[in-house]
Design a protein around this motif. Structure first.
Motif, mmCIF file in Angstrom:
data_model
loop_
_atom_site.group_PDB
_atom_site.id
_atom_site.type_symbol
_atom_site.label_atom_id
_atom_site.label_comp_id
_atom_site.label_asym_id
_atom_site.label_seq_id
_atom_site.Cartn_x
_atom_site.Cartn_y
_atom_site.Cartn_z
ATOM 1 N N SER A 10 0.815 -1.215 0.000
ATOM 2 C CA SER A 10 0.000 0.000 0.000
ATOM 3 C C SER A 10 0.846 1.261 0.000
ATOM 4 O O SER A 10 0.353 2.346 -0.308
ATOM 5 C CB SER A 10 -0.937 0.000 1.213
ATOM 6 N N ASP A 118 -5.721 -4.529 -7.736
ATOM 7 C CA ASP A 118 -6.746 -4.590 -6.705
ATOM 8 C C ASP A 118 -6.563 -5.774 -5.763
ATOM 9 O O ASP A 118 -5.837 -6.729 -6.058
ATOM 10 C CB ASP A 118 -8.139 -4.637 -7.333
ATOM 11 N N ASP A 119 -7.254 -5.689 -4.628
ATOM 12 C CA ASP A 119 -7.136 -6.700 -3.580
ATOM 13 C C ASP A 119 -7.967 -7.924 -3.940
ATOM 14 O O ASP A 119 -9.002 -8.217 -3.335
ATOM 15 C CB ASP A 119 -7.599 -6.114 -2.238
ATOM 16 N N ARG A 192 -15.618 -5.099 -4.754
ATOM 17 C CA ARG A 192 -14.936 -4.043 -4.012
ATOM 18 C C ARG A 192 -13.771 -3.506 -4.836
ATOM 19 O O ARG A 192 -12.995 -4.270 -5.395
ATOM 20 C CB ARG A 192 -14.424 -4.578 -2.670
ATOM 21 N N THR A 194 -10.695 -1.889 -4.180
ATOM 22 C CA THR A 194 -9.677 -1.498 -3.222
ATOM 23 C C THR A 194 -8.323 -1.944 -3.739
ATOM 24 O O THR A 194 -8.083 -3.144 -3.910
ATOM 25 C CB THR A 194 -9.935 -2.128 -1.843
ATOM 26 N N ARG A 291 -12.766 5.333 -9.639
ATOM 27 C CA ARG A 291 -11.426 5.819 -9.303
ATOM 28 C C ARG A 291 -10.715 6.444 -10.494
ATOM 29 O O ARG A 291 -9.732 7.169 -10.332
ATOM 30 C CB ARG A 291 -10.578 4.670 -8.753
#
Length: 335
Positions: A10, A118-119, A192, A194, A291
């Motif tokens: 991150s 992404d996660d 999601r 993320t 995003r």
């Protein structure tokens, strides 16, 4: 990805440049890379294949001052997956950062972009495992419905998400059940958005008519650069199945020209039409991601756009000044 690995990732800044084919992603990414000391990670599901160069618009060997990754990974026809790409792309990002340089992810394969950044956690298993082969054989012998009923008994939430006729996903869900995982849980995670990195997403768009003109010109340029000879060589090397796969736009249309003497002009028009439709699907995928900061390239000055993106990268800022709302999806009857 473990919590510790996620926390470390991150802190890594990654810039992603996405959008439909022929909109100018590669040119912008390469110019940015030269300005900010970066390396480019390709997010193109066809550029991973060796010897498929002209038709995938790969950067010419040794002619670019920028280092590229995730190109020429496997031979045509070799089974590949987003999970394999995820591992390759993240390894490349780690190596780029270790050299003190910036990773720029550039490409139009939306699944690959999200797999890299992404996660998402993909289940284990080989794309050519004996277990998968056995399930595929069961589907042939017993039928798709029987396989889907088994999934409904073992994992009802996943069965609810998968149409009984979708054998491929049913098999994948059964594989996951055997590994103690759930397709439904994975699907929820895919919803999601993320990132595991400190990522900035830049999307390029363009007026439909102009983009279609650029697509048509790109196809003509590929033919002039030797696409027909490339397809001929790949057929001679035994890669016919790979060239006629659904995603092999620009290759599958030329196979009948070589094998059956079909009209070249009709094949060229088919390539242009298929590429336009592909651009529409790309736009549909990317416009759903809030995003992405969009830049309309229709009347944009590339030098000004370059300066905006360089400022974003150097400041790690949240947006670019030329950002525009997400583009509308084009109607298929205009393709």
């Amino acid at each position: 990805m473990s919590t510790a690995t996620r926390d470390a990732s991150s802190m890594t800044f990654v810039c992603a440049i996405v959008g439909p084919t022929a909109v100018g992603k590669s040119e912008l990414a390469e110019r940015v890379a030269q300005r900010v000391d970066a390396e480019i990670v390709s997010a193109d599901s066809m550029q991973i294949y060796c010897s498929m160069d002209v038709g995938t618009a790969k950067p010419p060997d040794h002619s670019s001052p920028v280092t590229y990754h995730c190109i020429d990974l496997v031979e045509p026809g070799t089974p590949y997956s987003a999970a394999l790409y995820q591992a390759e792309a993240r390894s490349a990002i780690k190596e780029i950062v270790a050299r003190g340089r910036l990773p720029i992810l550039c490409g139009g394969t939306g699944l690959y972009v999200r797999a890299a950044l992404d996660d998402w956690v993909f289940p284990g298993g080989s794309v050519e495992s004996p277990e998968r082969a056995a399930l595929e054989q069961e589907a042939v012998v017993l039928g798709a419905d029987r396989l889907h009923k088994r999934l409904a008994e073992l994992d009802p939430p996943s069965a609810d998400l998968i149409h009984p006729a979708n054998v491929r996903r049913t098999i994948r869900a059964l594989e996951m059940v055997a590994q103690g995982q759930s397709y439904a849980d994975q699907a929820a995670g895919f919803q999601r958005r993320t990132s595991v990195y400190d990522a900035r997403f830049i999307g390029l768009t363009m007026a439909r008519e102009l983009l279609y003109d650029r697509i048509d010109q790109r196809v003509d340029d590929m033919l002039a650069a030797g696409l027909l000879s490339e397809v001929t060589s790949l057929l001679a090397a035994g890669f016919r199945d790979a060239l006629t796969a659904a995603q092999a736009i620009g290759y599958k249309e030329l196979v009948p020209v070589i094998e059956d003497h079909a009209p070249l002009d009709e094949a060229v028009e088919a390539i242009k039409r298929a590429t336009r439709r592909y651009a529409k699907r790309q736009l549909t995928w990317f416009k759903s991601d809030p995003r992405i900061q969009w830049i309309d390239m229709t009347d944009a000055d590339l030098d000004s756009v370059l300066e905006d993106v360089v400022r974003l990268v150097e400041s790690k800022g949240p947006a670019v000044t030329t950002g525009v709302p997400a583009p509308k999806t084009w109607r298929l009857d205009h393709c």
